[in-house]
Each structure stands twice: as C-alpha cells, then as structure tokens.
Design a protein around this motif. Structure first.
Motif, PDB file in Angstrom:
ATOM      1  N   ILE A  43       0.834  -1.203   0.000  1.00  0.00           N
ATOM      2  CA  ILE A  43       0.000   0.000   0.000  1.00  0.00           C
ATOM      3  C   ILE A  43       0.870   1.254   0.000  1.00  0.00           C
ATOM      4  O   ILE A  43       1.856   1.339   0.750  1.00  0.00           O
TER       5      ILE A  43
ATOM      6  N   ARG B 137       0.307   4.891   1.075  1.00  0.00           N
ATOM      7  CA  ARG B 137      -0.656   5.641   1.860  1.00  0.00           C
ATOM      8  C   ARG B 137      -0.876   7.051   1.305  1.00  0.00           C
ATOM      9  O   ARG B 137       0.074   7.782   1.046  1.00  0.00           O
ATOM     10  N   ARG B 138      -2.153   7.377   1.109  1.00  0.00           N
ATOM     11  CA  ARG B 138      -2.561   8.714   0.664  1.00  0.00           C
ATOM     12  C   ARG B 138      -1.699   9.200  -0.502  1.00  0.00           C
ATOM     13  O   ARG B 138      -1.222  10.322  -0.511  1.00  0.00           O
ATOM     14  N   GLN B 139      -1.553   8.353  -1.508  1.00  0.00           N
ATOM     15  CA  GLN B 139      -0.630   8.639  -2.609  1.00  0.00           C
ATOM     16  C   GLN B 139      -1.135   9.719  -3.554  1.00  0.00           C
ATOM     17  O   GLN B 139      -0.360  10.561  -4.008  1.00  0.00           O
TER      18      GLN B 139
ATOM     19  N   ASP C 213      -5.378   6.099  -0.523  1.00  0.00           N
ATOM     20  CA  ASP C 213      -4.396   5.012  -0.559  1.00  0.00           C
ATOM     21  C   ASP C 213      -4.464   4.294  -1.904  1.00  0.00           C
ATOM     22  O   ASP C 213      -5.529   4.231  -2.534  1.00  0.00           O
TER      23      ASP C 213
END
Length: 217
Positions: free
Chosen positions: A168, A170-172, A181
């Motif tokens: 994952i 995160r908050r890409q 995400d």
C-alpha cells in the motif's frame, strides 16, 4: 543515454484484433470530451484530480493543455500517451508516464475505458500491448500500476495479467475530493520473457476452452 535513444519506438500504433493503441491527438478533443462527460460518474472515484480544480469541466481547454503536456513529455522520452480504440473507434486512454531512465528504467501506467464498451477484454489487451512495447522496444525494465483498493475492476485487470502486488502507498494521490491510498502493482521484463500479450492470448484461449471468461474491463 541520448535523447534519440529515449524516443525509440515512438510514435507507434499497435493492434490486437479489434483493440488498438495509437498516439493521442489534438483532433480527438471532441470525442474525448463527450466520452469523459458521459462517463463522469464511472470515472470520478478512480481518477487523479487536482485538489484545487475540478476533474470534469465542459470546456476544451483542459484537453488541449493535457495533450500539449503529454506530447512535450513524449518528445523528451518521459511519456507514451495512447488512445485506446475498439473497432477503430475511440474507447479510452492509456498513458505510460513518469518515465525514469538511468539505472531505474521504470514508469507508471494509467488507463481508463468508456463504460459503454467495458467487459470486452479491451483494457487488459491494451495494457498487454503497452507493456510489451515498453519492455521490448522502448527499453524499460519495470512498470507500475497504482490502483485504489476499492477499484476491484481495475485490480482484476492487472492481476489477470500477472502484475504482483507490492503493498500500500498511503494517501498517494488526490482523487474525488481526498487523498487516497493505492495498491502498487508491478512487473519487470524478467516476469514476461516471452511477452505479456502472448500470455494474455493463452489465458483467453484456455478460458474459452473451459467455458469461462477472463474478459473483464
């Protein structure tokens, strides 16, 4: 690496049966706009957006700006911007971008398809063609596809093609009003020594013999 080396294999048009990839053109503006507006609800949950501007606008300016940017990046060896076609008609978009040369030779791939023709195997076929071109003609070594965990249809595309899940991020990306995400999927050239399109053809033929279907999205 010289600039001429970076441009190897571009511009190019690729075809597999009724599915095609061809360079994005300014003349696609009206069909692109019509398709995007008609598919706004279909695409909004999955597409990167600018936190300060709306994703779907009615004017032609955003498209002209996007094409100008992508064509400039293509000339610099930083992107391969394709239109996806089905039976010769505009059906979506597939872009290999964020290309890094040097010791990385990596890139990210993104795509969208017109919901009116979804479910016919267009997206995995187009992606398989793009992967083979990037690996065996352009000379890239690694491709990533970053997909929201909730986007089951897009995840099935890369999973059917053998992309491996690598975790994952995160908050890409900013999507549909918030930072989301994403799951990172990836392939390297060593994963597809005989070509990804050949593997995809075999999977479809095997599914057809067994009476099942792999043609999703």
């Amino acid at each position: 690496m010289k600039d001429v080396d970076r441009l190897r294999g571009w511009p190019v048009t690729l075809n597999e049966g009724p599915v095609g990839l061809r360079p994005l053109r300014l003349s696609d503006v009206r069909v692109w706009r019509e398709t995007r507006l008609r598919n706004a609800d279909w695409l909004r949950p999955w597409e990167p957006s600018n936190p300060e501007t709306p994703l779907f606008r009615t004017g032609l300016g955003p498209y002209v700006s996007m094409v100008g940017t992508l064509r400039r990046e293509a000339r610099q060896g930083l992107a391969l911007p394709w239109v996806v076609t089905y039976e010769g008609r505009f059906a979506g978009q597939l872009t290999v971008g964020a290309i890094v040369w040097g010791s990385a030779r990596s890139a990210q791939v993104g795509y969208w398809i017109d919901g009116a023709v979804a479910g016919r195997g267009i997206t995995p076929t187009a992606l398989a063609m793009a992967v083979d071109h990037c690996f065996f003609t352009t000379g890239l070594h690694r491709l990533e596809a970053n997909i929201r965990p909730e986007n089951q249809a897009s995840r099935r595309v890369v999973e059917k093609l053998g992309f491996r899940e690598e975790g994952i991020r995160r908050r890409q990306l900013h999507i549909d009003g918030a930072w989301r995400d994403h799951i990172c999927y990836a392939l390297t050239v060593e994963d597809v020594p005989g070509g990804l399109l050949v593997q995809w053809r075999r999977a479809r033929e095997s599914a057809a013999r067994g009476g099942s279907s792999v043609e999703e999205v």
